[in-house]
Design an enzyme around this catalytic site. Structure first.
Site, PDB file in Angstrom:
ATOM      1  N   CYS A   1     -92.005   5.617  26.282  1.00 25.05           N
ATOM      2  CA  CYS A   1     -90.499   6.742  25.586  1.00 25.05           C
ATOM      3  C   CYS A   1     -89.511   7.756  27.747  1.00 25.05           C
ATOM      4  CB  CYS A   1     -90.790   8.657  26.056  1.00 25.05           C
ATOM      5  SG  CYS A   1     -92.297   8.238  24.409  1.00 25.05           S
TER       6      CYS A   1
ATOM      7  N   GLN B   1     -78.894  22.397  18.192  1.00 20.73           N
ATOM      8  CA  GLN B   1     -78.464  20.985  17.339  1.00 20.73           C
ATOM      9  C   GLN B   1     -79.272  20.377  16.590  1.00 20.73           C
ATOM     10  OE1 GLN B   1     -75.614  19.815  16.368  1.00 20.73           O
ATOM     11  NE2 GLN B   1     -74.972  18.193  17.098  1.00 20.73           N
TER      12      GLN B   1
END
Length: 439
Positions: free
Chosen positions: A78, A210
């Site tokens: 990641c 968001q």
């Protein structure tokens, strides 16, 4: 009082009030305050009993539903490698705003690219903006706990600066387009609730963010606070003679990985001679609780015990973050790590897997790990003892793991570090894991 503690999550502030009352001159008042604080801690812990593991069928989902299947990368996959990241971000460092500023003759420090947060002197003078953002992919299968972990992970960057109060949070949420409508409507509210409950525990709230569709589930946010100079600790003042303290055990990545291997016989067969299924379940639960626990108490104690620098341990592993912190120091110092506190049995698992995890080399990633703190030698033992005090709730730990010596701003782990096996505490304490309730 129990209702107040359970529904408002201002327990930290209440304990701060208790501590201030300890200065009251009447011994009887002091005794009563101490007893009251201990009783309140016990009440909280009774309300934080371990709930059963997330059961998909309880939410009318397929019994084989796994949150961790909605991402393809975990651990080091990641993160962009540190050396690549530093090169990519070089151009952002090339501006004159990286220097400290002055306000009424006082230096207003500035911190930009490269550390856990940015510290920006505000144009109004005397105050600084401290801000960070972070996001992760699912690493545990319990949606509620994953939400708590994601929030704690964001806040840890503020706590590494000794900041204890967060003024505002935004939540960033990627909803996988591979979820069915039923899965989405059952799972994502639990994630959001977990994030919300953790933010309330931190004394802050979520005011926006968001939400987007994405192939993988993404969980993160932005944490922002406005501070006076005495409310944060710049991470650049370590000196020779300091010692290194760590506030959470290592091995979370190993624990969550091997827990998934319980369903994969060919992988489980590689480690079943060194660990039992019960060991794995305990380590997994312990890892979840540690990742979900806020580093707020440690951040407050950094001020009490005169910390010189700190960082939080996440995706680059303890060695990567120690190296990054060492590079930031004003003095010519190096960090030497002698001890590695590790979740019980996970060192043996890592060794059985060869170099797959890199745990003994310090490169194994952690999620929402502890704070690595540079403390004066004479203060370190007191810090480690104080953080275990019942007045902060149970579960907090700390270990002296190394030293700061004169050097060239590097960090290393000795060839044969001492492994400190950290026994599970899940039988005696817990972070609240019930959606919608607070401790």
């Amino acid at each position: 009082m129990c209702k107040y503690l359970k529904n408002n999550f201002h327990f930290y502030n209440l304990l701060s009030l208790f501590c201030s009352l300890l200065d009251y001159p009447n011994p009887s008042v002091k005794w009563c305050v101490c007893v009251f604080a201990v009783v309140c801690c016990k009440v909280v812990l009774l309300n934080m009993s371990v709930r059963e593991s997330f059961n998909p069928e309880s939410y009318e989902l397929d019994k084989n539903f796994r949150l961790t299947r909605f991402t393809e990368l975990k651990g080091t996959g990641c993160k962009v490698p540190q050396e690549v990241l530093q090169k990519l971000l070089e151009s952002l460092q090339e501006n004159h705003y990286q220097e400290d500023e002055q306000f009424l003759g006082a230096v207003m420090p500035r911190l930009g690219i490269g550390m856990d947060t940015c510290v920006i002197p505000l144009r109004h003078g005397g105050l600084s903006l401290v801000q960070t953002t972070d996001y992760i992919y699912p690493i545990v299968d319990d949606p509620y706990m994953m939400g708590r972990i994601a929030c704690a992970n964001v806040l840890s960057d503020l706590y590494a600066m000794g900041v204890t109060e967060c003024d505002n949070m935004l939540m960033l949420l990627g909803v996988s387009n591979k979820l069915t409508e039923k899965e989405r409507d059952k799972v994502m509210p639990l994630v959001i609730q977990g994030f919300k409950d953790a933010s309330e525990e931190a004394g802050t709230s979520i005011t926006g963010g968001q939400t987007v569709l994405n192939p993988w589930i993404v969980l993160g946010g932005v944490a922002t606070t406005v501070c006076q100079p005495n409310e944060f600790i710049m991470p650049d003042n370590a000196v020779p003679g300091d010692v290194l303290v760590l506030t959470k055990p290592l091995g979370t990545q190993v624990a969550v990985a091997v827990h998934q291997w319980l369903d994969i016989p060919e992988k489980w067969n590689k480690i079943k001679l060194v660990v039992t299924q019960e060991d794995v379940e305990l380590a997994y639960q312990e890892a979840m609780l540690n990742m979900a626990r806020l580093n707020r108490t440690a951040a407050g104690l950094m001020h009490t015990f005169n910390a010189h620098a700190a960082t939080d341990i996440t995706g680059f592993g303890i060695l990567g973050h120690a190296q990054n912190l060492a590079r930031q120091q004003r003095s010519e110092v190096s960090f030497v790590i002698h001890n590695l506190p590790v979740l019980a049995k996970m060192a043996a698992v890592s060794k059985a897997c060869g170099n797959m995890f890199g745990l003994m080399h310090g490169t194994c990633p952690e999620t929402s790990g502890g704070l690595l703190i540079c403390l004066p030698r004479e203060q370190a033992a007191r810090f480690c003892a104080e953080i275990k005090s019942p007045k902060y709730g149970e579960g907090h730990q700390a270990w002296i793991i190394g030293i700061v010596e004169k050097g060239n701003r590097t960090a290393r782990i000795i060839d044969k570090p001492r492994i400190i096996e950290v026994a599970p505490q899940v039988a005696t304490q817990n972070v609240n894991t019930t959606p919608g309730t607070t401790s």
